[in-house]
Design an enzyme around this catalytic site. Sequence first.
Site, PDB file in Angstrom:
ATOM      1  N   LYS A  53      44.627 -43.102  27.656  1.00 31.84           N
ATOM      2  CA  LYS A  53      45.654 -42.100  28.016  1.00 31.84           C
ATOM      3  C   LYS A  53      46.366 -41.630  26.760  1.00 31.84           C
ATOM      4  CE  LYS A  53      49.474 -44.934  27.338  1.00 31.84           C
ATOM      5  NZ  LYS A  53      50.456 -44.796  26.270  1.00 31.84           N
TER       6      LYS A  53
ATOM      7  N   ASP B 111      51.654 -50.299  31.506  1.00 33.55           N
ATOM      8  CA  ASP B 111      50.776 -49.130  31.644  1.00 33.55           C
ATOM      9  C   ASP B 111      49.689 -49.320  32.701  1.00 33.55           C
ATOM     10  OD1 ASP B 111      52.173 -47.848  29.641  1.00 33.55           O
ATOM     11  OD2 ASP B 111      50.711 -48.290  28.070  1.00 33.55           O
TER      12      ASP B 111
HETATM   13  C1  SUD Z   1      56.193 -47.579  25.589  1.00 29.40           C
HETATM   14  C2  SUD Z   1      54.776 -47.635  26.124  1.00 29.40           C
HETATM   15  C3  SUD Z   1      54.500 -46.295  26.827  1.00 29.40           C
HETATM   16  O1  SUD Z   1      53.248 -46.220  27.381  1.00 29.40           O
HETATM   17  O2  SUD Z   1      53.965 -47.816  24.991  1.00 29.40           O
HETATM   18  P1  SUD Z   1      52.384 -48.056  24.749  1.00 29.40           P
HETATM   19  O3  SUD Z   1      52.054 -49.462  25.189  1.00 29.40           O
HETATM   20  O4  SUD Z   1      51.652 -47.033  25.535  1.00 29.40           O
HETATM   21  O5  SUD Z   1      52.206 -47.895  23.287  1.00 29.40           O
HETATM   22  C4  SUD Z   1      54.630 -48.791  27.125  1.00 29.40           C
HETATM   23  O6  SUD Z   1      55.438 -48.591  28.247  1.00 29.40           O
HETATM   24  C5  SUD Z   1      54.946 -50.140  26.533  1.00 29.40           C
HETATM   25  O7  SUD Z   1      54.672 -51.104  27.512  1.00 29.40           O
HETATM   26  P2  SUD Z   1      54.056 -52.533  27.162  1.00 29.40           P
HETATM   27  O8  SUD Z   1      52.956 -52.320  26.137  1.00 29.40           O
HETATM   28  O9  SUD Z   1      53.691 -53.237  28.407  1.00 29.40           O
HETATM   29  O10 SUD Z   1      55.253 -53.177  26.481  1.00 29.40           O
HETATM   30  P3  SUD Z   1      55.463 -54.713  26.106  1.00 29.40           P
HETATM   31  O11 SUD Z   1      54.339 -55.179  25.242  1.00 29.40           O
HETATM   32  O12 SUD Z   1      55.791 -55.464  27.333  1.00 29.40           O
HETATM   33  O13 SUD Z   1      56.783 -54.546  25.248  1.00 29.40           O
HETATM   34  C6  SUD Z   1      57.136 -55.370  24.161  1.00 29.40           C
HETATM   35  C7  SUD Z   1      58.627 -55.332  24.013  1.00 29.40           C
HETATM   36  O14 SUD Z   1      59.100 -53.971  23.799  1.00 29.40           O
HETATM   37  C8  SUD Z   1      60.326 -53.741  24.467  1.00 29.40           C
HETATM   38  N1  SUD Z   1      60.191 -52.708  25.511  1.00 29.40           N
HETATM   39  C9  SUD Z   1      58.968 -52.401  26.031  1.00 29.40           C
HETATM   40  C10 SUD Z   1      58.847 -51.414  27.004  1.00 29.40           C
HETATM   41  C11 SUD Z   1      60.021 -50.762  27.437  1.00 29.40           C
HETATM   42  N2  SUD Z   1      59.967 -49.805  28.387  1.00 29.40           N
HETATM   43  N3  SUD Z   1      61.220 -51.081  26.907  1.00 29.40           N
HETATM   44  C12 SUD Z   1      61.319 -52.043  25.935  1.00 29.40           C
HETATM   45  O15 SUD Z   1      62.426 -52.308  25.462  1.00 29.40           O
HETATM   46  C13 SUD Z   1      60.732 -55.084  25.080  1.00 29.40           C
HETATM   47  O16 SUD Z   1      61.525 -55.761  24.133  1.00 29.40           O
HETATM   48  C14 SUD Z   1      59.393 -55.810  25.244  1.00 29.40           C
HETATM   49  O17 SUD Z   1      59.523 -57.212  25.225  1.00 29.40           O
HETATM   50  N1  ADP Z   2      40.958 -55.483  26.543  1.00 27.37           N
HETATM   51  C1  ADP Z   2      41.825 -55.218  25.536  1.00 27.37           C
HETATM   52  N2  ADP Z   2      41.655 -54.143  24.766  1.00 27.37           N
HETATM   53  C2  ADP Z   2      42.519 -53.878  23.762  1.00 27.37           C
HETATM   54  N3  ADP Z   2      43.584 -54.613  23.459  1.00 27.37           N
HETATM   55  C3  ADP Z   2      43.828 -55.702  24.189  1.00 27.37           C
HETATM   56  C4  ADP Z   2      42.960 -56.045  25.265  1.00 27.37           C
HETATM   57  N4  ADP Z   2      43.448 -57.154  25.825  1.00 27.37           N
HETATM   58  C5  ADP Z   2      44.557 -57.491  25.155  1.00 27.37           C
HETATM   59  N5  ADP Z   2      44.791 -56.640  24.153  1.00 27.37           N
HETATM   60  C6  ADP Z   2      45.946 -56.721  23.239  1.00 27.37           C
HETATM   61  O1  ADP Z   2      46.877 -55.749  23.710  1.00 27.37           O
HETATM   62  C7  ADP Z   2      47.433 -55.028  22.622  1.00 27.37           C
HETATM   63  C8  ADP Z   2      47.756 -53.611  23.098  1.00 27.37           C
HETATM   64  O2  ADP Z   2      46.569 -52.923  23.285  1.00 27.37           O
HETATM   65  P1  ADP Z   2      46.388 -51.722  24.300  1.00 27.37           P
HETATM   66  O3  ADP Z   2      46.579 -52.150  25.678  1.00 27.37           O
HETATM   67  O4  ADP Z   2      45.100 -51.054  24.004  1.00 27.37           O
HETATM   68  O5  ADP Z   2      47.650 -50.873  24.132  1.00 27.37           O
HETATM   69  P2  ADP Z   2      48.264 -49.846  23.205  1.00 27.37           P
HETATM   70  O6  ADP Z   2      47.278 -49.530  22.158  1.00 27.37           O
HETATM   71  O7  ADP Z   2      48.549 -48.716  24.147  1.00 27.37           O
HETATM   72  O8  ADP Z   2      49.522 -50.488  22.703  1.00 27.37           O
HETATM   73  C9  ADP Z   2      46.382 -55.093  21.518  1.00 27.37           C
HETATM   74  O9  ADP Z   2      46.993 -55.080  20.260  1.00 27.37           O
HETATM   75  C10 ADP Z   2      45.630 -56.369  21.789  1.00 27.37           C
HETATM   76  O10 ADP Z   2      46.114 -57.420  20.989  1.00 27.37           O
END
Ligand code: SUD
Ligand code: ADP
Length: 297
Positions: free
Chosen positions: A14, A138
Amino acid sequence: MSLTSLTDLPAPAKLNLFLHVVGKRADGYHLLESLFVLIDWADTLHLELRTDGQLHRHDLGPALPADDLCLRAARALQAASGTTLGVDISIDKQVPWGAGMGGGSSDAATVLLGLNRLWGLNWPRSRLLAIGEKLGADVPFFVGGRNAYVQGIGEILTPVSWPRQWLAVVKPPVAIATKEIFSSPLMTTRKSDAIVMDSVADTALELQKLLNKQCSEGGNDLQAAAEALSAEVQQARHWLVQAFGNGRMTGSGSAVFADAGTGDQPVAALPEGNLPAGWASKMCRTLDHHPLVGWAS
Ligand SMILES: C[C@@](CO)(OP(=O)(O)O)[C@H](O)COP(=O)(O)OP(=O)(O)OC[C@H]1O[C@@H](n2ccc(N)nc2=O)[C@H](O)[C@@H]1O
Ligand SMILES: Nc1ncnc2c1ncn2[C@@H]1O[C@H](COP(=O)(O)OP(=O)(O)O)[C@@H](O)[C@H]1O
């Protein structure tokens, strides 16, 4: 006859066409508003039924973390359903990770949708969404399978139909921790107003107009913090601005993308030869919906 394998299951990535931070929850998580669109840059998964209950992953491409999101999704569904069946998951990883492209989350969603069929569970999508939500913010979007206006921390999904669009994507070889971005001092001053819907008769049309406006302004409230942490993200975005006249980050980075038009061909080609070694790039197109969207009711 019951199924023993499912091959060539796609897990598309995405992009966030805009991403606003509009508030903070009591637990410190930031409330977001974003337009999530599916693109044609995808991983491919193959699922082979096991009758001994074991869960294994085989990496056909680059090596993933041992306990990755595919295995976590399989384990969560196995526990919730109480099935005695297992699976061998083979994955051809194509989507860069640490990119803000949701590749891992999409893999998890494809595992949930595939195992729902392979294990003969036939759960409705709502039950898979509840499991997905616990795996990552996500994941619900990918289980939902539709381009969507996303709110909350990712759990409130409003499907939208989005026109086909070319998007030029560049991923520098850096991964910035999402947590580091959200804790940046720059985040305290980077906040957007929440979208306010007028109470009009056609709310879908109204939403489409508002989303168009946000996309043309092209904001990602995490971009300044990411660029302060990584010169490569800034370099990648500037490179796209030179080539396409626009560029912005997706999710929490480090991938950036440019709007490359809506015609039969992109407005310009990605001059990939100019990128430093180790950088990934692809001219992508948005998908109308997830290829597995019909796999759960
Ligand atoms: C910001 C987004 C938008 O799509 O980034 P990407 O993952 O796509 O890069 C996502 O919601 C990312 O979600 P996700 O990838 O599950 O986040 P996590 O690893 O749980 O987040 C790590 C840390 O970032 C902070 N965090 C994360 C998401 C959020 N909405 N608010 C926050 O403050 C929190 O401190 C959390 O402990
Ligand atoms: N199947 C997977 N593919 C890619 N990354 C993964 C997977 N499983 C766990 N991870 C971990 O999740 C982290 C986030 O990866 P990803 O979900 O692709 O999210 P984003 O790139 O949107 O932050 C990676 O840095 C990796 O360490």
